[in-house]
Design a protein around this motif. Structure first.
Motif, mmCIF file in Angstrom:
data_model
loop_
_atom_site.group_PDB
_atom_site.id
_atom_site.type_symbol
_atom_site.label_atom_id
_atom_site.label_comp_id
_atom_site.label_asym_id
_atom_site.label_seq_id
_atom_site.Cartn_x
_atom_site.Cartn_y
_atom_site.Cartn_z
ATOM 1 N N MET A 143 20.312 -26.621 -37.038
ATOM 2 C CA MET A 143 19.312 -26.341 -36.014
ATOM 3 C C MET A 143 18.301 -27.474 -35.885
ATOM 4 S SD MET A 143 18.906 -22.231 -36.598
ATOM 5 C CE MET A 143 19.097 -22.356 -38.377
ATOM 6 N N VAL A 144 18.677 -28.447 -35.086
ATOM 7 C CA VAL A 144 17.801 -29.584 -34.763
ATOM 8 C C VAL A 144 16.992 -29.149 -33.546
ATOM 9 C CG1 VAL A 144 17.695 -32.035 -34.246
ATOM 10 C CG2 VAL A 144 19.619 -31.123 -35.567
ATOM 11 N N LEU A 145 15.708 -28.874 -33.745
ATOM 12 C CA LEU A 145 14.936 -28.238 -32.676
ATOM 13 C C LEU A 145 13.976 -29.205 -31.984
ATOM 14 C CD1 LEU A 145 14.237 -24.643 -34.079
ATOM 15 C CD2 LEU A 145 16.207 -25.525 -32.822
ATOM 16 N N GLU A 146 12.702 -29.182 -32.378
ATOM 17 C CA GLU A 146 11.677 -29.857 -31.594
ATOM 18 C C GLU A 146 11.762 -31.376 -31.683
ATOM 19 O OE1 GLU A 146 9.978 -28.022 -29.667
ATOM 20 O OE2 GLU A 146 10.374 -26.068 -30.579
ATOM 21 N N LEU A 147 11.560 -32.005 -30.534
ATOM 22 C CA LEU A 147 11.553 -33.462 -30.420
ATOM 23 C C LEU A 147 10.156 -33.938 -30.057
ATOM 24 C CD1 LEU A 147 14.807 -33.926 -28.295
ATOM 25 C CD2 LEU A 147 14.578 -34.032 -30.788
ATOM 26 N N TRP A 176 20.734 -40.233 -23.744
ATOM 27 C CA TRP A 176 21.240 -40.237 -22.378
ATOM 28 C C TRP A 176 20.588 -41.351 -21.566
ATOM 29 C CZ3 TRP A 176 24.239 -35.742 -20.984
ATOM 30 C CH2 TRP A 176 24.214 -34.707 -21.936
ATOM 31 N N ASP A 177 21.265 -41.758 -20.506
ATOM 32 C CA ASP A 177 20.669 -42.632 -19.494
ATOM 33 C C ASP A 177 19.779 -41.753 -18.619
ATOM 34 O OD1 ASP A 177 20.374 -43.932 -16.839
ATOM 35 O OD2 ASP A 177 21.629 -45.493 -17.716
ATOM 36 N N LEU A 178 18.476 -41.997 -18.644
ATOM 37 C CA LEU A 178 17.527 -41.130 -17.950
ATOM 38 C C LEU A 178 17.702 -41.196 -16.433
ATOM 39 C CD1 LEU A 178 15.078 -39.243 -18.059
ATOM 40 C CD2 LEU A 178 13.603 -41.253 -18.228
ATOM 41 N N THR A 228 15.623 -43.763 -21.432
ATOM 42 C CA THR A 228 16.418 -42.963 -22.374
ATOM 43 C C THR A 228 15.848 -41.562 -22.504
ATOM 44 O OG1 THR A 228 17.091 -44.890 -23.662
ATOM 45 C CG2 THR A 228 17.176 -42.767 -24.775
ATOM 46 N N LEU A 229 16.707 -40.572 -22.361
ATOM 47 C CA LEU A 229 16.370 -39.179 -22.660
ATOM 48 C C LEU A 229 17.033 -38.793 -23.971
ATOM 49 C CD1 LEU A 229 16.108 -36.109 -20.417
ATOM 50 C CD2 LEU A 229 17.781 -36.009 -22.265
ATOM 51 N N VAL A 230 16.315 -38.037 -24.790
ATOM 52 C CA VAL A 230 16.822 -37.538 -26.072
ATOM 53 C C VAL A 230 16.904 -36.021 -25.973
ATOM 54 C CG1 VAL A 230 16.556 -37.592 -28.570
ATOM 55 C CG2 VAL A 230 15.531 -39.407 -27.169
ATOM 56 N N SER A 231 17.986 -35.437 -26.443
ATOM 57 C CA SER A 231 18.097 -33.975 -26.465
ATOM 58 C C SER A 231 18.537 -33.499 -27.841
ATOM 59 C CB SER A 231 19.057 -33.472 -25.382
ATOM 60 O OG SER A 231 20.390 -33.843 -25.657
ATOM 61 N N SER A 232 18.247 -32.220 -28.122
ATOM 62 C CA SER A 232 18.544 -31.638 -29.441
ATOM 63 C C SER A 232 19.357 -30.365 -29.266
ATOM 64 C CB SER A 232 17.245 -31.373 -30.205
ATOM 65 O OG SER A 232 16.409 -30.467 -29.498
#
Length: 468
Positions: free
Chosen positions: A252-256, A233-235, A200-204
Motif C-alpha cells: 500500500m503505497v499511498l500518499e505522495l 508519466w509524461d504529464l 512528470t506526473l507520479v502516481s501511487s
C-alpha cells in the motif's frame, strides 16, 4: 495571465505562500458510517483570536446518503500561474470539490460569498464519471495544467479497475475524459502529483474497490496483492514512462508529497505496512539520470503488545503496526510529518537533506492500544489516531483528524473511532506540542466521523508552485 486579476491566494513561490496571512478557517469532511444521515462539509474556526476558536461554525449537508466523503480539494491553486494556453484570468480558489468514495458522486461547494457557509452548487453523478472518463470511486484531486485531476480507484460503473485519473473542466467541472493515453502496466491507483517543470506526473497504488471495501483482507495482504509501486508519466501526453517497484512486501503505497521547489526532482511516498515485520516506511523518489528511482529513507517499527489488547486482525502478531496512512511536507520542504494511525503517533522529521531524514518531534494521541488522551481531556481515552495531517503554509501549525476509512476504522478500532480533530503548534527548529485550547470532537461533529482537512487560502498539500 493578467496578474491584476489573479487570486491573491495563488502564490508565485513557496516563500510567498509561507509569508501570506494565516488561515482562519479549516474545511473538514464528516461522514456517517451507518449511512443513515447525510455526510457534510463542515467549517471549523482556527483563529485563536476568535470567540468560536476550535468550534464548528459552518455545516452543509449533501442531499444523499452513503457517500463517505473522504479526500477533497480546491478547484484551483497556485499552479494556475503556469497554465499557459488556458483562459484562467477569472479562476479563483473558490470551489471545493468533494468526492464520495463509496457513491462515486462528486459534490461542488462554493465558499463565497460566505466562507463559513459553503453552498452546494453542483453534483456530478456516478454515471457521468463512468461515461465521461471510464472510472468510479473518486479518491484524490488536484488542480492541474489541463483541468482538475481526479484519481479514481475503480473502473466504469463500479468495476474493479483499472483505476486511474479522470480529467474535469476547471470552470464547469464537467467530466472531460480519462487522462491516460497509454497506461502501460499500471492497474491499481491511489494518489497522483507532479513535477511541473519536469513534465512528470507520479502516481501511487492502493487497491481496487473490492480490495478495500470490507477492510484490509489478510489473504490479499500476505499474498502481496495490494499496491507496491510508483508510476511515472509524461504529464503532457498522459503516457506511462516508468514503473518503480518498492518490493512486494511493502504493501500500500499511498500518499505522495513532491518537493514544493519547482526545480526539484524528488518527493516522498508513504507505505502503510511491510509484510516482513509490520513496520511502515517512507520512501524518497528522485531523478537518476534519465530515469527515476526510489529508496527507503524512514522505517518505523511495529510496537509489541499484549494480544488481548489487540483487535482480532492483529492478535496473531502480538504487535501494533504503525500503519502510516498519511504524510505531509511543509511548504519550505524542511519538515515531513508522518501519521502512524495504528500506534497513535505523529512523527516529525527534518528533511533538509531528503536522503537522510532526522526525527525532530513526536506527539501521541489515541492509538489501538495506548488510547492516549488529549491534554484538554486527560481522563478520556481517545480512539482512532492521527490520520489525515495538514500543515499550514508557514509550517507553524499542524491539523489532525482521526478516521481512515469506515470499514478499516471498524476493523482496527472495533469499539469505534469517534470523531476528533487536533491542532499542534511547531517550533522553528522542529518539535511539536498539542494546542490545549483546540479540540473539536464528539457532538461537535453531530455523530459523524471526520477525515480530511483543507485550509482557507491553501495548505502544504494542495499547491504546486511555478517559480522560485
Amino acid at each position: 495571465m493578467n496578474h491584476a486579476t489573479t487570486d491573491p491566494t495563488f502564490y508565485r513561490t513557496p516563500a510567498d505562500a509561507a509569508a501570506a496571512p494565516a488561515e482562519r478557517l479549516a474545511y473538514v469532511v464528516a461522514f456517517d458510517r451507518a449511512a443513515e444521515r447525510p455526510d457534510a462539509l463542515t467549517v471549523v474556526d482556527v483563529d485563536p483570536r476568535s470567540q468560536s476558536y476550535g468550534r464548528v461554525v459552518g455545516w452543509t449537508e449533501v442531499p444523499h446518503l452513503g457517500d463517505e466523503l473522504h479526500h477533497f480539494g480546491w478547484n484551483a491553486c497556485s499552479s494556475a500561474l503556469k497554465h499557459e494556453g488556458h483562459d484562467m484570468h477569472d479562476l479563483a480558489r473558490r470551489y471545493l470539490l468533494v468526492p464520495g468514495l463509496r457513491s462515486s458522486r462528486l459534490y461542488v461547494f462554493d465558499t463565497r460569498p460566505d466562507p463559513k457557509q459553503p453552498r452546494l452548487v453542483k453534483t456530478v453523478d456516478a454515471a457521468e464519471l463512468a461515461t465521461g472518463a471510464g472510472y468510479s470511486r473518486p479518491h484524490t484531486l488536484h488542480c492541474g495544467p489541463d483541468g482538475v485531476f481526479l484519481t479514481c480507484l475503480g473502473g466504469a460503473n463500479g468495476s474493479d479497475g483499472p483505476g486511474g485519473i479522470a480529467l474535469l473542466d476547471h470552470g464547469t467541472f464537467d467530466v472531460l475524459r480519462g487522462w491516460e493515453t497509454d497506461r502501460g502496466p499500471q492497474h491499481l491507483a491511489y494518489d497522483a502529483w507532479w513535477h511541473l517543470n519536469q513534465n512528470t506526473l507520479v502516481s501511487s497504488e492502493w487497491g481496487t474497490p473490492s480490495m478495500i471495501e470490507d477492510g484490509l483482507l489478510p489473504d490479499l495482504l500476505l499474498g502481496h496483492r495490494y499496491g507496491h509501486a510508483l508510476h511515472f508519466w509524461d504529464l503532457t501526453t498522459g503516457e506511462h514512462r516508468q514503473r518503480v517497484d518498492l518490493g512486494e512486501q511493502h504493501q500500500m503505497v499511498l500518499e505522495l508529497r513532491p518537493s514544493h521547489d519547482p526545480e526539484a526532482t524528488w518527493g516522498f511516498a508513504g507505505v502503510v505496512v511491510s509484510t516482513e515485520d509490520l513496520s511502515a516506511s517512507v520512501w524518497r523518489w528522485y531523478r537518476d539520470g534519465a530515469s527515476w528511482a526510489a529508496e527507503k529513507v524512514i522505517t518505523i517499527p511495529a510496537e509489541p503488545a499484549d494480544p488481548d489488547a489487540l483487535p482480532p486482525a492483529l492478535r496473531p502478531f502480538g504487535a501494533v503496526p504503525p500503519l502510516v496512512t498519511d504524510i505531509d511536507l511543509s511548504v519550505d520542504d524542511r519538515f515531513l510529518c508522518v501519521s502512524c494511525w495504528g500506534t497513535g503517533e505523529l512523527k516529525q522529521y527534518d528533511v533538509t537533506d531528503p536522503s537522510t531524514p532526522r526525527e525532530t518531534g513526536s506527539v501521541r494521541l489515541g492509538g489501538i492500544v495506548r488510547r492516549t488522551p488529549h491534554p484538554s481531556a486527560p481522563d478520556v481515552p481517545l480512539s482512532g489516531g492521527p490520520q489525515m495531517v495538514e500543515i499550514s503554509r508557514d509550517g507553524r501549525r499542524v491539523y489532525l483528524t482521526n478516521s481512515l476509512y469506515g470499514a478499516w476504522d471498524d476493523q482496527f478500532y472495533p469499539d469505534g473511532v469517534g470523531a476528533w480533530m487536533a491542532k499542534l503548534n511547531t517550533g522553528p527548529a522542529g518539535g511539536m506540542a498539542v494546542d490545549t485550547e483546540f479540540f473539536p470532537h464528539g457532538a461537535e461533529f453531530r455523530g459523524r466521523r471526520v477525515h480530511q482537512v483543507r485550509l482557507e487560502g491553501g495548505d502544504a498539500s494542495s499547491d504546486s508552485y511555478c517559480y522560485r
